[in-house]
Design a protein around this motif. Structure first.
Motif, short mmCIF file in Angstrom:
data_model
loop_
_atom_site.label_atom_id
_atom_site.label_comp_id
_atom_site.label_asym_id
_atom_site.label_seq_id
_atom_site.Cartn_x
_atom_site.Cartn_y
_atom_site.Cartn_z
N SER A 144 48.43 -43.03 70.49
CA SER A 144 48.13 -43.41 71.88
C SER A 144 47.04 -44.48 71.90
O SER A 144 47.13 -45.46 72.66
CB SER A 144 47.67 -42.19 72.68
OG SER A 144 48.74 -41.30 72.92
N ARG A 145 46.04 -44.29 71.08
CA ARG A 145 44.92 -45.24 71.02
C ARG A 145 45.36 -46.61 70.52
O ARG A 145 44.83 -47.64 70.93
CB ARG A 145 43.83 -44.68 70.11
CG ARG A 145 42.55 -45.52 70.06
CD ARG A 145 41.55 -44.97 69.08
NE ARG A 145 41.97 -45.11 67.69
CZ ARG A 145 42.32 -44.09 66.91
NH1 ARG A 145 42.29 -42.85 67.38
NH2 ARG A 145 42.70 -44.30 65.66
N VAL A 184 51.65 -44.04 75.25
CA VAL A 184 50.56 -43.13 75.58
C VAL A 184 51.11 -41.73 75.85
O VAL A 184 51.92 -41.53 76.77
CB VAL A 184 49.77 -43.62 76.81
CG1 VAL A 184 48.66 -42.64 77.16
CG2 VAL A 184 49.18 -45.01 76.53
N ALA A 185 50.70 -40.78 75.04
CA ALA A 185 51.16 -39.39 75.22
C ALA A 185 50.50 -38.77 76.45
O ALA A 185 49.44 -39.22 76.91
CB ALA A 185 50.83 -38.57 73.99
N ARG A 186 51.13 -37.73 76.97
CA ARG A 186 50.59 -37.05 78.14
C ARG A 186 49.24 -36.40 77.83
O ARG A 186 48.36 -36.34 78.70
CB ARG A 186 51.59 -35.99 78.60
CG ARG A 186 51.13 -35.20 79.82
CD ARG A 186 52.25 -34.37 80.38
NE ARG A 186 51.83 -33.56 81.51
CZ ARG A 186 52.66 -32.86 82.26
NH1 ARG A 186 53.96 -32.86 82.00
NH2 ARG A 186 52.21 -32.14 83.28
N THR A 201 45.96 -35.68 74.79
CA THR A 201 45.29 -36.23 73.62
C THR A 201 45.73 -35.48 72.36
O THR A 201 46.24 -34.37 72.42
CB THR A 201 43.77 -36.11 73.76
OG1 THR A 201 43.41 -34.72 73.77
CG2 THR A 201 43.27 -36.79 75.02
N ASP A 202 45.49 -36.11 71.21
CA ASP A 202 45.76 -35.42 69.95
C ASP A 202 45.03 -34.09 69.89
O ASP A 202 45.59 -33.07 69.47
CB ASP A 202 45.31 -36.29 68.76
CG ASP A 202 46.18 -37.52 68.55
OD1 ASP A 202 47.29 -37.57 69.10
OD2 ASP A 202 45.72 -38.42 67.82
N HIS A 244 52.07 -36.46 69.34
CA HIS A 244 52.69 -37.75 69.59
C HIS A 244 53.75 -38.04 68.52
O HIS A 244 53.52 -37.82 67.34
CB HIS A 244 51.61 -38.83 69.56
CG HIS A 244 52.01 -40.15 70.13
ND1 HIS A 244 53.05 -40.91 69.60
CD2 HIS A 244 51.52 -40.86 71.17
CE1 HIS A 244 53.17 -42.03 70.30
NE2 HIS A 244 52.26 -42.02 71.26
N PHE A 251 56.90 -39.12 75.00
CA PHE A 251 55.70 -38.41 74.55
C PHE A 251 55.02 -37.63 75.69
O PHE A 251 53.79 -37.51 75.70
CB PHE A 251 54.70 -39.38 73.91
CG PHE A 251 55.35 -40.41 73.03
CD1 PHE A 251 56.10 -40.02 71.93
CD2 PHE A 251 55.23 -41.76 73.29
CE1 PHE A 251 56.72 -40.96 71.12
CE2 PHE A 251 55.84 -42.70 72.49
CZ PHE A 251 56.58 -42.30 71.41
N GLN A 252 55.82 -37.04 76.56
CA GLN A 252 55.24 -36.40 77.74
C GLN A 252 55.26 -34.87 77.69
O GLN A 252 55.19 -34.21 78.74
CB GLN A 252 55.95 -36.89 79.00
CG GLN A 252 55.73 -38.38 79.27
CD GLN A 252 54.26 -38.74 79.35
OE1 GLN A 252 53.53 -38.27 80.23
NE2 GLN A 252 53.79 -39.58 78.42
#
Length: 351
Positions: free
Chosen positions: A50-51, A56-58, A60-61, A43, A17-18
């Motif tokens: 991520s939350r 955890v994605a690089r 935010t949504d 994501h 997810f980067q």
């Protein structure tokens, strides 16, 4: 038939997810200019992931939303959403960013979980898909009933999802035919390539009149990946099928912007076993732990487990099967076959 490219969503599993906002802008822009109808970003597990601890994605949504909203001018863009991981406020944030479509991932047994999300999204004017994860885990008639329910909720389209790359072309036909007999909701098809059949299955779905086919550049996606966007468009050309996609732009984008992310060489036989058995890779951590503990071949354990269930992977059952395998055969141990850096996740537990 329209194409939905999921490189920037399903493809993100491959790199944990980067994708950056710059990656998202660049790839989304090229897909949009190449005529792709639907572009999915964010994501891999979807809104709120991520939350909720699903990797955890690089970015935010909201960062992915803004980057895509500023970039895509011709087609539609959207994100994935699993009710139970995502909450309605996550969808509200997408609505605030003028997102065009949302795809709701649910199991056939939990179609009711999609109802509130469908209502909220439709009220905002979104195009709404309900994706039935692991569609093959239930008979075609049960799948068809779930699609009819999704249609009654107001969804625009329901998806056959071959999550483990387990389907044959005839299987695809069985599910689509059963659904056409039960409801008039539009259908989509999402393939994975564990058995090397993603393109063939997508072609079969198109021949049967499915309205939207998912694909990704380089086939970049979870496990063995998806239908390959540029290959599928080339197949359309080979068939003389009229379309407005720019094949050479897709090929260039695939080679210049996507291929550099791909580091795995060759094919993993554990992925093949997943496709053969119908095993979803989100349960792989349970398999891995049992194989390490009992020094057994994960391929054998996957096959034995799926003879009993393809819905889940209870740790107790997996451990019991691993003990039985270990007692029978200690010659072939394949712990090294696991791609330990790959995201496995546990989102199927929510479904």
């Amino acid at each position: 038939m329209k194409l939905l490219d999921t490189t920037l969503r399903d493809g993100s599993y491959v790199i944990n997810f980067q994708f950056s906002v710059d990656d998202t802008r660049q790839i989304a822009r090229e897909l949009d200019e190449a005529g792709i109808d639907f572009i999915e970003v964010g994501h891999g597990v979807g809104l709120g992931a991520s939350r909720k601890g699903e990797g955890v994605a690089r970015e935010t949504d909201e960062a992915y939303m803004k980057a895509t909203a500023d970039t895509v001018k011709n087609g539609s863009w959207g994100m994935f959403c699993i009710p139970g991981i995502a909450e309605l406020p996550d969808l509200d944030s997408a609505i605030d960013h003028d997102m065009d479509f949302v795809r709701l991932g649910v199991s056939i047994d939990r179609v009711d979980a999609a109802e509130a999300f469908v209502a909220r999204a439709k009220k905002a004017g979104m195009f709404v898909a309900v994706n039935f994860m692991k569609s093959y885990s239930r008979p075609p008639t049960e799948f068809a009933k779930a699609c009819a329910t999704a249609g009654a909720f107001g969804a625009d389209i329901a998806y056959v999802v071959d999550s483990a790359g387990n389907m044959l072309p005839q299987t695809v036909e069985d599910y689509i035919t059963a659904t056409r007999d039960a409801t008039d909701i539009a259908l989509g098809f999402h393939a994975h390539n564990n058995l090397g059949l993603a393109n063939a299955n997508a072609l079969k779905a198109m021949e049967l009149g499915v309205e939207v086919i998912d694909s990704s550049l380089q086939g970049m996606g979870r496990c063995t990946g998806n239908t390959i966007t540029e290959h599928f468009v080339a197949i359309l050309d080979r068939m003389g099928h009229e379309h407005d996609y720019d094949l050479f732009r897709l090929m260039d984008t695939s080679e210049l912007l996507v291929r550099p992310f791909l580091t795995q060489v060759g094919l993993d036989s554990v992925d093949l076993a997943c496709g053969l058995a119908g095993f979803h890779s989100s349960y792989m951590s349970v398999i891995r732990d049992a194989c390490i503990a009992h020094n057994v071949d994960p391929r054998v354990l996957i096959m034995d487990l799926c003879e009993q269930t393809r819905d889940t992977a209870p740790a107790g059952l997996v451990d019991e099967l691993a003990r039985e395998i270990s007692a029978q055969d200690t010659k072939n141990n394949f712990r090294h076959r696991f791609p330990l850096r790959q995201y496995f996740g546990q989102e199927q537990d929510i479904l």
